[in-house]
Design a protein around this motif. Sequence first.
Motif, PDB file in Angstrom:
ATOM      1  N   GLU A 217       0.827  -1.204   0.000  1.00  0.00           N
ATOM      2  CA  GLU A 217       0.000   0.000   0.000  1.00  0.00           C
ATOM      3  C   GLU A 217       0.867   1.262   0.000  1.00  0.00           C
ATOM      4  OE1 GLU A 217      -3.172   0.279  -0.410  1.00  0.00           O
ATOM      5  OE2 GLU A 217      -3.262   2.447  -0.099  1.00  0.00           O
ATOM      6  N   TRP A 273      -4.700   4.244   6.546  1.00  0.00           N
ATOM      7  CA  TRP A 273      -5.329   3.890   7.815  1.00  0.00           C
ATOM      8  C   TRP A 273      -5.232   2.375   8.048  1.00  0.00           C
ATOM      9  CZ3 TRP A 273     -10.187   1.298   8.787  1.00  0.00           C
ATOM     10  CH2 TRP A 273     -10.605   1.367  10.127  1.00  0.00           C
ATOM     11  N   LEU A 277      -3.273  -0.013  10.974  1.00  0.00           N
ATOM     12  CA  LEU A 277      -3.872  -1.086  11.766  1.00  0.00           C
ATOM     13  C   LEU A 277      -3.046  -2.366  11.700  1.00  0.00           C
ATOM     14  CD1 LEU A 277      -7.626  -0.761  10.721  1.00  0.00           C
ATOM     15  CD2 LEU A 277      -6.561   0.090  12.802  1.00  0.00           C
ATOM     16  N   LEU A 278      -2.337  -2.539  10.599  1.00  0.00           N
ATOM     17  CA  LEU A 278      -1.687  -3.826  10.352  1.00  0.00           C
ATOM     18  C   LEU A 278      -0.293  -3.933  10.952  1.00  0.00           C
ATOM     19  CD1 LEU A 278      -2.710  -4.417   6.620  1.00  0.00           C
ATOM     20  CD2 LEU A 278      -3.619  -5.575   8.632  1.00  0.00           C
TER      21      LEU A 278
ATOM     22  N   MET B 262      -3.903  -9.693  -1.551  1.00  0.00           N
ATOM     23  CA  MET B 262      -4.768  -8.615  -2.044  1.00  0.00           C
ATOM     24  C   MET B 262      -4.443  -7.341  -1.275  1.00  0.00           C
ATOM     25  SD  MET B 262      -8.883  -8.518  -2.443  1.00  0.00           S
ATOM     26  CE  MET B 262      -9.479  -7.458  -1.172  1.00  0.00           C
ATOM     27  N   PRO B 264      -5.023  -3.295   0.129  1.00  0.00           N
ATOM     28  CA  PRO B 264      -6.181  -2.579   0.657  1.00  0.00           C
ATOM     29  C   PRO B 264      -6.938  -1.799  -0.427  1.00  0.00           C
ATOM     30  CG  PRO B 264      -4.274  -2.203   2.063  1.00  0.00           C
ATOM     31  CD  PRO B 264      -3.792  -2.927   0.841  1.00  0.00           C
ATOM     32  N   HIS B 291      -5.065 -14.215   5.443  1.00  0.00           N
ATOM     33  CA  HIS B 291      -4.531 -12.851   5.334  1.00  0.00           C
ATOM     34  C   HIS B 291      -5.636 -11.860   4.977  1.00  0.00           C
ATOM     35  CE1 HIS B 291      -4.541 -12.781   0.881  1.00  0.00           C
ATOM     36  NE2 HIS B 291      -4.196 -14.057   0.958  1.00  0.00           N
ATOM     37  N   ARG B 294      -8.117 -11.439   7.966  1.00  0.00           N
ATOM     38  CA  ARG B 294      -7.565 -10.577   9.027  1.00  0.00           C
ATOM     39  C   ARG B 294      -7.614  -9.111   8.627  1.00  0.00           C
ATOM     40  NH1 ARG B 294      -3.653 -14.841   9.848  1.00  0.00           N
ATOM     41  NH2 ARG B 294      -2.441 -13.811   8.236  1.00  0.00           N
ATOM     42  N   MET B 295      -7.320  -8.817   7.370  1.00  0.00           N
ATOM     43  CA  MET B 295      -7.359  -7.419   6.929  1.00  0.00           C
ATOM     44  C   MET B 295      -8.794  -6.877   7.035  1.00  0.00           C
ATOM     45  SD  MET B 295      -5.993  -5.533   3.469  1.00  0.00           S
ATOM     46  CE  MET B 295      -6.885  -6.410   2.213  1.00  0.00           C
ATOM     47  N   ALA B 298      -9.803  -6.280  10.509  1.00  0.00           N
ATOM     48  CA  ALA B 298      -9.195  -5.071  11.072  1.00  0.00           C
ATOM     49  C   ALA B 298      -9.983  -3.813  10.678  1.00  0.00           C
ATOM     50  CB  ALA B 298      -7.742  -4.952  10.611  1.00  0.00           C
ATOM     51  N   VAL B 299     -10.382  -3.715   9.413  1.00  0.00           N
ATOM     52  CA  VAL B 299     -11.065  -2.489   8.982  1.00  0.00           C
ATOM     53  C   VAL B 299     -12.565  -2.543   9.289  1.00  0.00           C
ATOM     54  CG1 VAL B 299      -9.382  -2.112   7.156  1.00  0.00           C
ATOM     55  CG2 VAL B 299     -11.541  -3.199   6.583  1.00  0.00           C
TER      56      VAL B 299
END
Lengths: 299, 315
Positions: A217, A273, A277-278, B262, B264, B291, B294-295, B298-299
């Motif tokens: 990202e 953002w 978080l990650l 993948m 964000p 993976h 989890r992403m 999180a969001v």
Amino acid sequence: MTEPALEHGALVYGGLAEYLAALVPFLREGVEAGDAVFAVAPAARLEALREALGRAGDRITYLEAEAFYRCPAQTLRDYDRLVRAHAPRRVRVAGERPWPAEEPWARAAEWTRCESLINTVFARSGARAMCAYDRDAVNARVLREARRAHLWVIDGGAPEDVAASGADRRPSPLDVDRLPFESAFELYQVRRFVTARASRHGLDAARLAALETAVTEVATNALKHGAAPREVRVWSHGEEFLCEVGDHGRWRPGAPTGLLPPGSALDSGFGLWTVRLLVDAVRVHADRAGTRVRLVMRR
Amino acid sequence: MNRSATATGETYSGPVRDEGLLSFEGVFFTERPVGQMRPGDHAWLAFGGSEERERVVGAFVTAGLATEEKVVYVTDADPLNLPGVRWPGGADPHAYVRSGALRVLPRERTCLSGDRFDPRRLLDALGEEVSRAFGEGFRAVRITLDLTWATAHAPEEVAACEHGLAAAVSPSTMAMAICQVDRRAVAADRLAALRGAHEVLARPDPEFDDGVLRLVRTFDPPGLRLEGELDAARHTVFAERLARAAAGRRRVHLDCGRLRFMDPAALNVLVRQAMRLPRDGRLVLDRMPPHLARMIDAVGWARLPGLAPGRSGGR
């Protein structure tokens, strides 16, 4: 979806050229986006802004700082009026309070507190604000407070001024592995490069995957918004694995920092953002030499 | 693009992998895109709609004729209207029939005795087509037929026929076959039994495949299967293929079981597409790898309007 958050940042500049280089694009972007745009500054600065903005400047309201910054409560009331009067339009303000050299700290402190109050009062206003600080005129204590009160700080000074804390000092070049990249088709290589080294550092599978997502990202942002040359650097420091994406573009004033939760994946700033978080920590440094985004992952 | 990998002394074989074998209730199959079928493949296609059929059977027939292979289609239909075949503009099916490259065999002359399905007769007829093809100068023969009707009234005979066909095609260096069944018209246990007589499951060719990302249309449920890695280099092609797969649908499924990565920003692409679906439409993410789960965890799903979690785990 949540209400739009305030983006309140600071510019620390030295000299008129640096001042204009940050503020002109910030204000012009507001005019183009249809914001209600205000410039609050000492009279001489307003004149320079008006000249540099040309036609776009016609749609900006210019306010003299000497009158606007008389006492914090009045100033907060006046900002509140601006936001309410223009709702639902977004308000964009470039503000600069003159900081007299002879001013006692007790008086200056009222105004540094005012900066923090702005964060509370206008938290859900969606406003964009940039507060300018003249490095040569403002004392060190005020600057230190300003760095705390703002979501982001643009510092046009030399890199050593920016890397303030010990943890952010640059590593010796010998310890760093680096990989240049210039196209989205190399993001795949960037991932391989980072995960191979992070795996040797001892990150587990879940944290490797998180770092892989984060660095992709940030590198994508460097491709979209930054300038060549771009590279990713990795090194270890004790328990920490550090991964830094650098490019030679200037951090766009007002660009989202990713600290505030976005309303949805469609909002700008959602990517950064998610990155925050990650990984364990994200540090953004912007100066004349370029932009560096450092990701920290502990073992 | 390999410069940096070489410079750092790393090799990587690429993220898109062919899984090779796929297992249904202990029976193993090879999944093969129709464009990669070769002599010896005795393949099964249980289609659920005309689009799916067209993408497999149509490609099988037209690609064979384009490469001067012989195509044998057992059907009562006219060459212009072969089931599952949409002829490309300018194609002249009757010319293929005249040249002998396309053989359209009516059931009455091929596999019926009276009005009963006769597997022996079918195998003989196909065997003759294959043995003649060599002398006719074709390097391969593509056979296809729809067994839906026969399965309905003579399931034992169809099973016997499939075993005979497997024995004839599998060792052949000339022949390949796709046995079609409309899965909406046949009971599940019969489908499973017939499928078991095949080694290969015929699949549509990928919508996109550059070695890093592969996108494959799915039909049950309708949507796309994502394999490999999705990042900014492929957002545009992904958005475009996704829009195409979503056209006219309310719920679109993304099979993420083989998605290794993948970013964000791809979530942004997904939400944009979800917002273009009809009211209450959903983009459903099936078989999310850890993976991705989890992403999204999180969001939060709340920030992904129009997206919904689907089934998890294996198929």
